[in-house]
Design an enzyme around this catalytic site. Structure first.
Site, PDB file in Angstrom:
ATOM      1  N   GLU A 195       8.675  -3.341 121.769  1.00 45.39           N
ATOM      2  CA  GLU A 195       9.752  -3.669 122.715  1.00 45.39           C
ATOM      3  C   GLU A 195      10.212  -5.116 122.577  1.00 45.39           C
ATOM      4  O   GLU A 195      11.284  -5.476 123.064  1.00 45.39           O
ATOM      5  CB  GLU A 195       9.307  -3.389 124.152  1.00 45.39           C
ATOM      6  CG  GLU A 195       8.094  -4.158 124.627  1.00 45.39           C
ATOM      7  CD  GLU A 195       6.769  -3.488 124.294  1.00 45.39           C
ATOM      8  OE1 GLU A 195       5.765  -3.823 124.952  1.00 45.39           O
ATOM      9  OE2 GLU A 195       6.726  -2.655 123.358  1.00 45.39           O
ATOM     10  N   GLU A 228      -9.197 -13.702 118.181  1.00 49.14           N
ATOM     11  CA  GLU A 228      -7.952 -13.764 117.417  1.00 49.14           C
ATOM     12  C   GLU A 228      -6.924 -14.582 118.205  1.00 49.14           C
ATOM     13  O   GLU A 228      -6.506 -14.187 119.292  1.00 49.14           O
ATOM     14  CB  GLU A 228      -7.411 -12.368 117.138  1.00 49.14           C
ATOM     15  CG  GLU A 228      -6.183 -12.388 116.250  1.00 49.14           C
ATOM     16  CD  GLU A 228      -5.689 -11.002 115.887  1.00 49.14           C
ATOM     17  OE1 GLU A 228      -5.247 -10.820 114.738  1.00 49.14           O
ATOM     18  OE2 GLU A 228      -5.748 -10.102 116.746  1.00 49.14           O
ATOM     19  N   LYS A 248       8.017   4.339 117.242  1.00 47.22           N
ATOM     20  CA  LYS A 248       8.108   3.586 118.495  1.00 47.22           C
ATOM     21  C   LYS A 248       8.040   2.104 118.134  1.00 47.22           C
ATOM     22  O   LYS A 248       6.971   1.573 117.827  1.00 47.22           O
ATOM     23  CB  LYS A 248       6.961   3.981 119.432  1.00 47.22           C
ATOM     24  CG  LYS A 248       7.107   3.403 120.856  1.00 47.22           C
ATOM     25  CD  LYS A 248       6.549   2.014 120.939  1.00 47.22           C
ATOM     26  CE  LYS A 248       6.790   1.373 122.282  1.00 47.22           C
ATOM     27  NZ  LYS A 248       6.497  -0.082 122.291  1.00 47.22           N
ATOM     28  N   SER A 261      -3.120  -4.973 118.381  1.00 46.51           N
ATOM     29  CA  SER A 261      -4.385  -5.632 118.718  1.00 46.51           C
ATOM     30  C   SER A 261      -5.528  -4.621 118.684  1.00 46.51           C
ATOM     31  O   SER A 261      -5.322  -3.415 118.835  1.00 46.51           O
ATOM     32  CB  SER A 261      -4.296  -6.252 120.113  1.00 46.51           C
ATOM     33  OG  SER A 261      -4.263  -5.230 121.103  1.00 46.51           O
ATOM     34  N   CYS A 284      -2.138 -10.372 110.769  1.00 45.84           N
ATOM     35  CA  CYS A 284      -3.553 -10.010 110.820  1.00 45.84           C
ATOM     36  C   CYS A 284      -4.299 -10.390 109.547  1.00 45.84           C
ATOM     37  O   CYS A 284      -5.495 -10.166 109.445  1.00 45.84           O
ATOM     38  CB  CYS A 284      -3.714  -8.529 111.107  1.00 45.84           C
ATOM     39  SG  CYS A 284      -2.994  -7.456 109.853  1.00 45.84           S
ATOM     40  N   PHE A 335       5.077  -6.321 116.844  1.00 46.40           N
ATOM     41  CA  PHE A 335       6.194  -7.273 116.846  1.00 46.40           C
ATOM     42  C   PHE A 335       6.209  -8.191 115.635  1.00 46.40           C
ATOM     43  O   PHE A 335       7.240  -8.764 115.301  1.00 46.40           O
ATOM     44  CB  PHE A 335       6.155  -8.133 118.121  1.00 46.40           C
ATOM     45  CG  PHE A 335       5.066  -9.183 118.138  1.00 46.40           C
ATOM     46  CD1 PHE A 335       5.231 -10.393 117.481  1.00 46.40           C
ATOM     47  CD2 PHE A 335       3.883  -8.976 118.824  1.00 46.40           C
ATOM     48  CE1 PHE A 335       4.235 -11.367 117.491  1.00 46.40           C
ATOM     49  CE2 PHE A 335       2.885  -9.936 118.844  1.00 46.40           C
ATOM     50  CZ  PHE A 335       3.064 -11.127 118.171  1.00 46.40           C
TER      51      PHE A 335
END
Length: 485
Positions: free
Chosen positions: A177, A376, A174, A227, A282, A150
């Site tokens: 969402e 994180e 993909k 993640s 990240c 995202f």
């Protein structure tokens, strides 16, 4: 609902997904409902793979110099539509307009690299014996898939699709969402650029479709960004099903600040690194190891952090759930004895009270065992750990299980080299808060930040998206049969 329900993109057309199972797409800026994402099933994935396989027969045989012409046109369309794409990125992700513009500019740079691939994959040929030559060539894999996160709705898809497709593969994307809208627009631009139907397909959904991608026998390779927890699962599932997989996970990047660092430059870089994209990247600074007497620099970092205002030059975090989780880390650190120097909890923006905002947060006197020092957080939060020596700082950095980035701020070249050599991270910065390589240098971390071989961008990506064919040809029948025959 501002936009129509999200559709899959199969064989060059947007198609409805026949399901009542949908996920709301909510803008983190103000909490308004933007759209709905349908949860595709294995059938929809089968349709996408079938379309991609049909397209691959022709696309893979198209010379690479012709394939990249699509991306020359795509680059132009990205430039032409940069304002619309940036606005859409901000609306669904929550980052500032300036950050979204920078994201699309990075998409343009990634596309430029893809346009250069004919000069990089020419293969080799050598006469290895009189009348005998060996030749290598890069051959596309087939149907490949990319599962994207995202935090960069446009950039991360462009980490993979220009290179993978220019190299002759057909791709299934993909999207997250949470942010599916940018990818819908990118598909429109690629079709306008002349990409043949079926070469790119989009399948929307949740973890069910991720698992289906990892298991589908028609997919040859999978890339993933997200993640570490999920990256491990994707890597295990994909490789268990005999696929290539490159799965990028999370990070806990350490910035080591020495007393001789330039205070103003260091403070500006640290504050920008910890708060850019609301800390949801990240490569963000998450832990700062202050070596020796650095109080004067920490004070300036706090000054810089206070200039960062939610809703003005700081975007929203992705959801209310993320806001609660991030603020929970801050509260826990405070209870454990850390000192909150700049507190970003309970941030609101006038007129956007339902938005998901966390202000910049600086936490001092953090110990290496606290959760804010080891996990994180993925928010605009930096934890300061104090040490007396550089070797103590390096021990803390090396003990971190992740390995995306590490930076040092100093004016001592020898010390910078020493720290760079001993840091356990794939991307190193010297007086740089976010050491992301520019093309053609590749993006990729170490340790629990990456699972698989190679990097996801740059020259290293060529090896991931192709297989090497070696040919040996003999043109001297007079030589007779020998060991080379």
């Amino acid at each position: 609902m501002k936009y129509n329900r999200v559709q899959n993109f199969i064989n060059g057309k947007f198609v409805e997904v026949p399901t009542s199972r949908v996920i709301p797409v909510v803008s983190p800026l103000d909490g308004n409902l933007l759209s709905e994402v349908p949860c595709s099933s294995a059938k929809e994935l089968d349709d996408a793979v079938r379309a991609a396989k049909m397209a691959f027969a022709t696309w893979s045989r198209t010379p690479i110099k012709e394939r990249v012409q699509v991306f020359f046109r795509y680059k132009y369309l990205l430039e032409k539509n940069i304002d619309e794409l940036a606005a859409l990125c901000t609306e669904e992700n929550g980052k500032t307009i300036g950050e979204s513009v920078a994201e699309i500019e990075k998409c343009i740079e990634l596309t430029e690299f893809a346009c250069s691939l004919p000069q990089l994959v020419g293969g080799e040929v050598l006469e290895v014996s009189r009348g005998v030559e060996c030749r290598t060539e890069h051959v596309p894999l087939g149907v490949v898939a990319s599962i994207v996160p995202f935090n960069f709705p446009a950039m991360v898809p462009n980490w993979t699709l220009p290179n993978a497709i220019a190299l002759g593969n057909c791709m299934i994307i993909k999207p997250s969402e949470k942010v599916p809208l940018c990818m819908q627009k990118l598909a429109v631009l690629l079709k306008e650029a002349g990409l043949p139907d079926g070469v790119l397909n989009i399948v929307n959904g949740d973890s069910e479709i991720v698992n289906a991608i990892c298991a589908h026998p028609g997919i040859e390779a999978v890339s993933f960004v997200g993640s570490t927890k999920v990256a491990k699962i994707v890597y295990q599932n994909a490789t268990h099903n005999y696929k290539r997989c490159l799965a990028l996970g999370g990070a806990k990047n350490h910035l080591m600040v020495l007393p001789d660092a330039r205070p103003d430059m260091t403070a500006q870089n640290v504050a920008a690194s910890m708060s850019g994209c609301a800390g949801q990247r990240c490569m963000a600074a998450s832990a700062m190891v202050a070596v020796g007497n650095t109080d004067h620099i920490i004070a300036k970092i706090c000054d810089e952090a206070r200039k960062i205002i939610p809703g003005k030059n700081l975007g929203a975090v992705i959801s209310q759930e993320a806001k609660v989780r991030i603020e929970g880390y801050i509260t826990q650190a405070e209870k454990q004895g850390a000192k909150i120097l700049v507190d970003g909890r309970n941030a609101t923006v006038v007129g956007k009270e339902k938005g998901s905002y966390v202000g910049p947060t600086v936490i001092d006197y953090v110990t290496p065992d606290m959760s804010v020092a080891t996990e994180e957080i993925f928010g605009p939060v930096i934890s300061i750990i104090r040490t007396d020596t550089v070797d103590e700082a390096l021990a803390i950095e090396n003990a971190n299980p992740y390995g995306n980035a590490a930076s040092v701020f100093t004016q001592n070249g020898g010390m910078a080299r020493y720290i760079a050599d001993k840091s356990s991270a794939g991307m190193i910065g010297v007086n740089v808060g976010v050491p992301v390589p520019r093309e053609p240098f590749s993006f990729g971390g170490w340790n629990d930040s990456k699972f698989g071989v190679g990097d996801i961008t740059g020259k290293s990506s060529i090896e991931f998206w192709t297989k090497l064919k070696k040919s040996t040809t003999k043109w001297n029948p007079e030589a007779g049969v020998n060991w080379m025959s």
